[in-house]
Design an enzyme around this catalytic site. Structure first.
Site, mmCIF file in Angstrom:
data_model
loop_
_atom_site.group_PDB
_atom_site.id
_atom_site.type_symbol
_atom_site.label_atom_id
_atom_site.label_comp_id
_atom_site.label_asym_id
_atom_site.label_seq_id
_atom_site.Cartn_x
_atom_site.Cartn_y
_atom_site.Cartn_z
ATOM 1 N N ASN A 201 -15.648 1.724 -2.649
ATOM 2 C CA ASN A 201 -14.667 0.699 -3.040
ATOM 3 C C ASN A 201 -14.754 0.381 -4.535
ATOM 4 O OD1 ASN A 201 -12.640 -1.180 -2.579
ATOM 5 N ND2 ASN A 201 -14.056 -2.818 -2.086
ATOM 6 N N ARG B 7 -15.924 2.527 -13.753
ATOM 7 C CA ARG B 7 -16.925 1.505 -13.457
ATOM 8 C C ARG B 7 -18.173 2.125 -12.817
ATOM 9 N NH1 ARG B 7 -18.543 -3.293 -11.494
ATOM 10 N NH2 ARG B 7 -18.189 -2.898 -9.303
ATOM 11 N N ARG C 58 -23.140 -4.067 -4.132
ATOM 12 C CA ARG C 58 -23.853 -2.817 -3.852
ATOM 13 C C ARG C 58 -25.321 -2.895 -4.274
ATOM 14 N NH1 ARG C 58 -19.412 -2.682 -6.344
ATOM 15 N NH2 ARG C 58 -17.492 -1.879 -5.411
ATOM 16 N N LYS D 67 -18.106 8.223 4.812
ATOM 17 C CA LYS D 67 -17.656 8.933 3.605
ATOM 18 C C LYS D 67 -18.821 9.241 2.676
ATOM 19 C CE LYS D 67 -15.662 9.374 -0.572
ATOM 20 N NZ LYS D 67 -16.292 9.205 -1.880
ATOM 21 N N PRO E 71 -15.960 15.240 3.238
ATOM 22 C CA PRO E 71 -15.798 13.803 2.973
ATOM 23 C C PRO E 71 -14.325 13.404 3.036
ATOM 24 C CG PRO E 71 -17.121 14.869 1.246
ATOM 25 C CD PRO E 71 -16.495 15.952 2.057
ATOM 26 N N ASP F 71 -11.848 10.575 2.096
ATOM 27 C CA ASP F 71 -11.582 9.356 1.350
ATOM 28 C C ASP F 71 -10.076 9.097 1.356
ATOM 29 O OD1 ASP F 71 -10.343 10.938 -0.671
ATOM 30 O OD2 ASP F 71 -12.325 11.426 -1.412
#
Length: 295
Positions: free
Chosen positions: A125, A130, A179, A225, A242, A244
């Site tokens: 997310n 970033r 996180r 994921k 994966p 996404d």
DNA sequence: TCGCAGGTGGTCG
DNA sequence: CGACCACCTGCG
């Protein structure tokens, strides 16, 4: 340290490799080369056209022959025949043929497991600039030096030992948000298992892809994921697929599968891409990212 | 201002 | 199980 030249690279494009979301610690230079770090070394990679474009050489600066053979050849997955894999994937799949065209030089990097775990827990997310910033700060504040290139010093991802001893407050400058406790908790879980060597051995001994996946799911902040990404990029499990938001989108628009039905997507990947699911995913991902709003 | 970005954990039915 | 939804943060 000098340059090492690997002659005649096939199916190899720096942008496709370093700008397809599998890694977060390489940055494109003005001249199209990439500078970055892995395995405790900092290098620059560029491509050189030889004998009027007949041949493409990979130039690795700040690298010895030993380093190339022990580190970068494996990291770049150079021993794998991607040409053959592409032919297999596109044999009876027009969609994939198109995707492969756009990302012809993709390779699945064989990254260090711990770094891959940290990187993809952070990626959830989140957006790529970033993610890169968080990892960068994390290495600068808590990592060991990993050499320098071009006047810039590089650092490693902090070890599980170090990370397990940190608090969410310590990590505040890294701007990890919610996180941060995931990273600390995962580091503690690794330590409880006896360290990364032990974790790697246990994963090595996992009998099936499902067992690998379930083991990885056991770490805090590792969902479906992220577990697939770790298996693919950190363990070289090329069958991992994966799913996404982008892959959801591309599987829906191009293969007509319900966007919420990840089960069906996994089944499709298993049947049609098989042991090359992860590579197929990268072609699809690169392809749809390139299309932008057209879908 | 608010939605969004390569999801996951926790809680409910 | 599957469906929701809150969630740090920084940017447009």
């Amino acid at each position: 340290m000098g340059k090492y030249i690997y002659e005649d690279v096939k199916d190899f494009n720096l942008d496709h490799i370093f700008d397809c979301g599998q890694c977060f610690r390489w940055s494109r230079q003005e001249d199209g080369s990439y500078t970055g770090t892995a395995m405790g070394k900092a290098v620059n990679m560029s491509l050189k056209s030889v004998s009027e474009g007949q041949r493409l050489d990979l130039v690795v600066d700040n690298c010895t022959e030993d380093d190339f053979k022990q580190i970068w050849g494996g990291y770049l997955d150079l021993d794998r025949d991607y040409g053959y894999i592409k032919r297999t994937l596109t044999e009876s799949d027009q969609v994939m043929a198109k995707a492969v065209e756009g990302g012809q030089g993709i390779r699945i990097l064989r990254q260090e497991l711990w770094e891959t775990m940290i990187s993809f827990i952070i990626s959830q997310n989140n957006n790529i600039p970033r993610i890169k910033g968080c990892i960068e700060k994390l290495t600068q504040l808590f990592g060991e030096p990993a050499g320098e290139y071009g006047g810039r010093e590089y650092f490693n991802i902090p070890s599980p030992e170090v990370m397990a001893g940190l608090s969410a407050e310590d990590l505040a400058p890294c701007r990890l948000g919610y996180r941060a406790p995931y990273l600390v908790e995962t580091a503690r879980q690794v330590m409880e298992k006896g360290g990364m060597k032990k974790v790697e051995a246990e994963l090595e001994a996992a009998p099936t892809p499902e067992a690998v996946y379930e083991y990885l799911r056991g770490f805090k902040g590792v969902g479906p994921k992220v577990a697939s990404c770790i298996a693919l990029f950190g363990l070289g499990r090329l069958e991992a697929f994966p799913i996404d938001v982008w892959v959801r989108r591309v599987m829906n628009r191009l293969y007509g599968i319900d966007e919420k039905d990840t089960k069906a997507m996994n089944a499709y990947a298993m049947e049609h891409f098989g042991e090359n699911g992860g590579i197929a995913q990268q072609y699809l991902f690169y392809y749809i990212r390139g299309l932008g709003d057209q879908l």
